[in-house]
Write a protein that holds these residues in place. Structure first.
Motif, PDB file in Angstrom:
ATOM      1  N   ASP A 280     -26.327  13.934  55.730  1.00  0.00           N
ATOM      2  CA  ASP A 280     -27.193  15.108  56.684  1.00  0.00           C
ATOM      3  C   ASP A 280     -28.311  14.649  57.390  1.00  0.00           C
ATOM      4  O   ASP A 280     -28.854  14.589  58.343  1.00  0.00           O
ATOM      5  CB  ASP A 280     -27.210  16.166  56.217  1.00  0.00           C
ATOM      6  N   ARG A 281     -29.609  14.233  56.786  1.00  0.00           N
ATOM      7  CA  ARG A 281     -31.135  13.251  57.191  1.00  0.00           C
ATOM      8  C   ARG A 281     -30.635  12.791  58.686  1.00  0.00           C
ATOM      9  O   ARG A 281     -31.782  12.582  59.558  1.00  0.00           O
ATOM     10  CB  ARG A 281     -31.218  12.408  56.059  1.00  0.00           C
ATOM     11  N   TYR A 282     -29.914  11.769  58.388  1.00  0.00           N
ATOM     12  CA  TYR A 282     -29.329  10.852  59.285  1.00  0.00           C
ATOM     13  C   TYR A 282     -28.977  11.663  60.863  1.00  0.00           C
ATOM     14  O   TYR A 282     -29.204  11.707  62.186  1.00  0.00           O
ATOM     15  CB  TYR A 282     -28.244   9.491  58.722  1.00  0.00           C
ATOM     16  N   ILE A 283     -28.250  13.091  60.518  1.00  0.00           N
ATOM     17  CA  ILE A 283     -28.112  13.442  61.828  1.00  0.00           C
ATOM     18  C   ILE A 283     -28.832  14.198  62.432  1.00  0.00           C
ATOM     19  O   ILE A 283     -29.460  14.661  63.462  1.00  0.00           O
ATOM     20  CB  ILE A 283     -26.707  14.556  60.932  1.00  0.00           C
ATOM     21  N   GLU A 284     -29.723  14.801  61.198  1.00  0.00           N
ATOM     22  CA  GLU A 284     -31.203  16.037  62.002  1.00  0.00           C
ATOM     23  C   GLU A 284     -32.211  14.071  62.289  1.00  0.00           C
ATOM     24  O   GLU A 284     -32.774  14.595  63.626  1.00  0.00           O
ATOM     25  CB  GLU A 284     -32.331  16.173  60.551  1.00  0.00           C
ATOM     26  N   LEU A 285     -31.811  13.020  61.895  1.00  0.00           N
ATOM     27  CA  LEU A 285     -33.007  11.990  63.006  1.00  0.00           C
ATOM     28  C   LEU A 285     -32.127  11.906  64.227  1.00  0.00           C
ATOM     29  O   LEU A 285     -33.104  11.956  65.143  1.00  0.00           O
ATOM     30  CB  LEU A 285     -32.167  10.787  61.945  1.00  0.00           C
ATOM     31  N   TYR A 286     -30.663  11.513  63.972  1.00  0.00           N
ATOM     32  CA  TYR A 286     -30.410  11.388  65.633  1.00  0.00           C
ATOM     33  C   TYR A 286     -30.348  12.962  66.341  1.00  0.00           C
ATOM     34  O   TYR A 286     -30.912  12.576  67.845  1.00  0.00           O
ATOM     35  CB  TYR A 286     -28.602  11.293  65.381  1.00  0.00           C
ATOM     36  N   GLU A 287     -30.764  14.071  65.691  1.00  0.00           N
ATOM     37  CA  GLU A 287     -30.673  15.311  67.265  1.00  0.00           C
ATOM     38  C   GLU A 287     -32.167  14.607  67.728  1.00  0.00           C
ATOM     39  O   GLU A 287     -32.533  15.618  68.725  1.00  0.00           O
ATOM     40  CB  GLU A 287     -29.976  16.520  66.313  1.00  0.00           C
ATOM     41  N   ASN A 288     -33.064  15.068  65.961  1.00  0.00           N
ATOM     42  CA  ASN A 288     -34.874  14.572  66.936  1.00  0.00           C
ATOM     43  C   ASN A 288     -34.759  13.610  68.157  1.00  0.00           C
ATOM     44  O   ASN A 288     -35.708  14.001  68.880  1.00  0.00           O
ATOM     45  CB  ASN A 288     -35.295  14.407  66.285  1.00  0.00           C
ATOM     46  N   ILE A 289     -34.321  12.973  67.233  1.00  0.00           N
ATOM     47  CA  ILE A 289     -34.687  11.130  68.377  1.00  0.00           C
ATOM     48  C   ILE A 289     -33.541  11.585  69.750  1.00  0.00           C
ATOM     49  O   ILE A 289     -34.819  11.038  71.173  1.00  0.00           O
ATOM     50  CB  ILE A 289     -33.953  10.142  67.538  1.00  0.00           C
ATOM     51  N   MET A 290     -32.633  11.787  69.818  1.00  0.00           N
ATOM     52  CA  MET A 290     -31.600  12.114  71.129  1.00  0.00           C
ATOM     53  C   MET A 290     -31.671  13.413  71.715  1.00  0.00           C
ATOM     54  O   MET A 290     -31.581  13.199  73.102  1.00  0.00           O
ATOM     55  CB  MET A 290     -30.199  11.880  70.216  1.00  0.00           C
ATOM     56  N   GLY A 291     -32.192  14.099  70.929  1.00  0.00           N
ATOM     57  CA  GLY A 291     -32.635  15.469  71.717  1.00  0.00           C
ATOM     58  C   GLY A 291     -31.180  15.769  72.168  1.00  0.00           C
ATOM     59  O   GLY A 291     -31.128  16.779  73.043  1.00  0.00           O
ATOM     60  N   GLU A 292     -30.665  16.197  71.554  1.00  0.00           N
ATOM     61  CA  GLU A 292     -29.218  16.634  71.790  1.00  0.00           C
ATOM     62  C   GLU A 292     -28.159  16.921  70.387  1.00  0.00           C
ATOM     63  O   GLU A 292     -29.008  15.629  68.999  1.00  0.00           O
ATOM     64  CB  GLU A 292     -28.515  15.828  72.802  1.00  0.00           C
ATOM     65  N   ALA A 293     -27.688  17.555  70.366  1.00  0.00           N
ATOM     66  CA  ALA A 293     -26.534  17.913  69.273  1.00  0.00           C
ATOM     67  C   ALA A 293     -25.662  16.963  69.144  1.00  0.00           C
ATOM     68  O   ALA A 293     -25.349  15.848  69.759  1.00  0.00           O
ATOM     69  CB  ALA A 293     -25.578  18.794  69.288  1.00  0.00           C
ATOM     70  N   PHE A 294     -25.299  16.267  67.439  1.00  0.00           N
ATOM     71  CA  PHE A 294     -24.332  14.796  67.177  1.00  0.00           C
ATOM     72  C   PHE A 294     -23.209  15.565  67.154  1.00  0.00           C
ATOM     73  O   PHE A 294     -23.064  17.325  66.899  1.00  0.00           O
ATOM     74  CB  PHE A 294     -25.081  14.634  65.865  1.00  0.00           C
ATOM     75  N   VAL A 295     -22.195  15.205  67.430  1.00  0.00           N
ATOM     76  CA  VAL A 295     -20.747  15.610  67.622  1.00  0.00           C
ATOM     77  C   VAL A 295     -20.165  14.474  66.971  1.00  0.00           C
ATOM     78  O   VAL A 295     -19.992  13.329  66.945  1.00  0.00           O
ATOM     79  CB  VAL A 295     -20.436  15.326  68.954  1.00  0.00           C
ATOM     80  N   LYS A 296     -20.006  15.045  65.883  1.00  0.00           N
ATOM     81  CA  LYS A 296     -19.036  13.789  64.194  1.00  0.00           C
ATOM     82  C   LYS A 296     -17.431  13.787  65.261  1.00  0.00           C
ATOM     83  O   LYS A 296     -16.749  13.943  65.835  1.00  0.00           O
ATOM     84  CB  LYS A 296     -18.919  15.099  63.184  1.00  0.00           C
ATOM     85  N   ALA A 297     -17.838  12.250  65.206  1.00  0.00           N
ATOM     86  CA  ALA A 297     -16.061  11.824  65.320  1.00  0.00           C
ATOM     87  C   ALA A 297     -15.061  12.148  64.349  1.00  0.00           C
ATOM     88  O   ALA A 297     -14.995  12.393  63.095  1.00  0.00           O
ATOM     89  CB  ALA A 297     -16.142  10.215  65.784  1.00  0.00           C
ATOM     90  N   ASP A 298     -13.774  11.843  64.816  1.00  0.00           N
ATOM     91  CA  ASP A 298     -12.333  12.154  63.396  1.00  0.00           C
ATOM     92  C   ASP A 298     -12.920  11.274  62.323  1.00  0.00           C
ATOM     93  O   ASP A 298     -12.987  10.098  62.980  1.00  0.00           O
ATOM     94  CB  ASP A 298     -11.369  12.503  64.081  1.00  0.00           C
ATOM     95  N   VAL A 299     -12.945  11.266  61.706  1.00  0.00           N
ATOM     96  CA  VAL A 299     -13.381  10.355  60.272  1.00  0.00           C
ATOM     97  C   VAL A 299     -12.026   9.442  59.604  1.00  0.00           C
ATOM     98  O   VAL A 299     -12.783   9.930  58.747  1.00  0.00           O
ATOM     99  CB  VAL A 299     -14.136  10.017  59.965  1.00  0.00           C
ATOM    100  N   SER A 300     -11.166  10.805  59.888  1.00  0.00           N
ATOM    101  CA  SER A 300      -9.922  11.446  58.393  1.00  0.00           C
ATOM    102  C   SER A 300      -9.174  10.001  58.564  1.00  0.00           C
ATOM    103  O   SER A 300      -8.216   9.776  57.646  1.00  0.00           O
ATOM    104  CB  SER A 300      -8.950  12.519  59.533  1.00  0.00           C
TER     105      SER A 300
END
Length: 316
Positions: A280-300
């Motif tokens: 969750d923290r890495y996703i927060e880092l992504y969204e702050n650095i990129m300025g956009e929502a993180f879209v999770k890829a299919d990891v099934s």
């Protein structure tokens, strides 16, 4: 966790060799291009943690490739395609055996050296009268020799790099110029998102036709340190720790659990609940650095997804 990629044991058509680093696996295809797979492995204190972090590889790959595109007008890079959220493909290069570290603030390793009384870092003087996380008058370049897996990178001066013929003087001048240009652009991108780019590292290689290009990751939370702009000066004035975006939070958790990668120390158990907080923290880092929502890829079925996308790219 089944939804992570820890091992990368693919066998692609025309594969000549594979190099496995702490986090990435790099496949040489026909001595012409490299397929770089960002795994979900987490490295801290030069030790790879036993469990993967969901989406970490995707996050690092997407930040790095996006930042390469955002700087390609300034500095040429190795990237040619992104066939999968975890995969980057690019020109085959001979990497330079130095990492170009650039620091705008007296933080991290620089602060530890300063605290120990040293005022020269990699041959570069640091002014008297600074406290941790103060800004340097000008960004300083403090190179490090690139370590093999498991070894620690070591500080080295510009003079020693040239004297030891690690990099020719002609090439090193280009590396310095590219480093400053990339850092300036990275600083501007960070500022537009309410962040301060504190320090970072760049790696470069030379293509078969002798062109120096940017390789590996760029401006990710694994290779860079960011502070939040808001409250920075107030925290400095009050001698408070800065709020930062990097994987420092993992290092602090490990230290609190008596692990710093030293002989005889055991990596503490990471529960699934703790691993989710790291993800969750890495996703927060992504969204702050990129300025956009993180879209999770299919990891099934992440292994088959990556393999299928790379094979499709390679035309198989």
């Amino acid at each position: 966790m089944s939804n992570t990629i820890i091992e990368s044991n693919f066998s692609f058509p025309n594969q000549k060799s594979v190099y496995k680093g702490k986090v990435r696996a790099v496949y040489n295809i026909n001595d012409k291009e490299l397929v770089m797979i960002a795994t979900d492995r987490l490295s801290a204190f030069d030790v790879v943690m036993p469990k993967g972090i969901p989406y970490k590889g995707q996050i690092l790959n997407q930040i790095a490739t996006s930042m390469m595109k955002a700087t390609q007008d300034l500095v040429p890079n190795w990237l040619t395609a992104i066939p999968d959220p975890n995969v980057a493909v690019g020109h085959i290069c001979e990497p330079f055996k130095v990492e170009m570290v650039i620091r705008a603030y007296m933080s991290g390793h620089a602060a530890r050296e300063y605290k120990a009384g040293r005022r020269i870092l990699c041959g570069v003087p640091m002014p008297e009268g600074l406290k941790e996380n103060d800004k340097f008058p000008e960004p300083i370049i403090t190179p490090a020799t690139k370590a093999e897996m498991g070894d620690h990178d070591e500080d080295i001066s510009r003079e020693d790099i040239i004297k030891k013929h690690t990099v020719s003087e002609e090439d090193y001048i280009v590396l310095e110029d590219y480093t400053r240009k990339l850092f300036q652009r990275g600083t501007e991108i960070a500022a537009s998102r309410g962040l301060i780019l504190v320090d970072t590292k760049y790696e470069f290689g030379k293509t078969r036709d002798g062109k120096i290009v940017l390789i590996d990751e760029i401006h990710t939370p694994d290779s860079s340190r960011y502070f939040y702009t808001e409250g920075y000066q107030e925290r400095q004035d009050n001698n408070e720790a800065q709020k930062q975006l990097s994987k420092e939070f993992v290092r602090q958790w490990l230290i609190a659990n008596n692990f710093q990668g030293l002989d005889g120390q055991t990596v503490p158990e990471m529960s699934d609940a703790y691993i989710k907080t790291v993800s969750d923290r890495y996703i927060e880092l992504y969204e702050n650095i990129m300025g956009e929502a993180f879209v999770k890829a299919d990891v099934s079925d992440i292994q088959n997804r990556i393999e299928g996308n790379v094979l499709s790219y390679l035309g198989h």
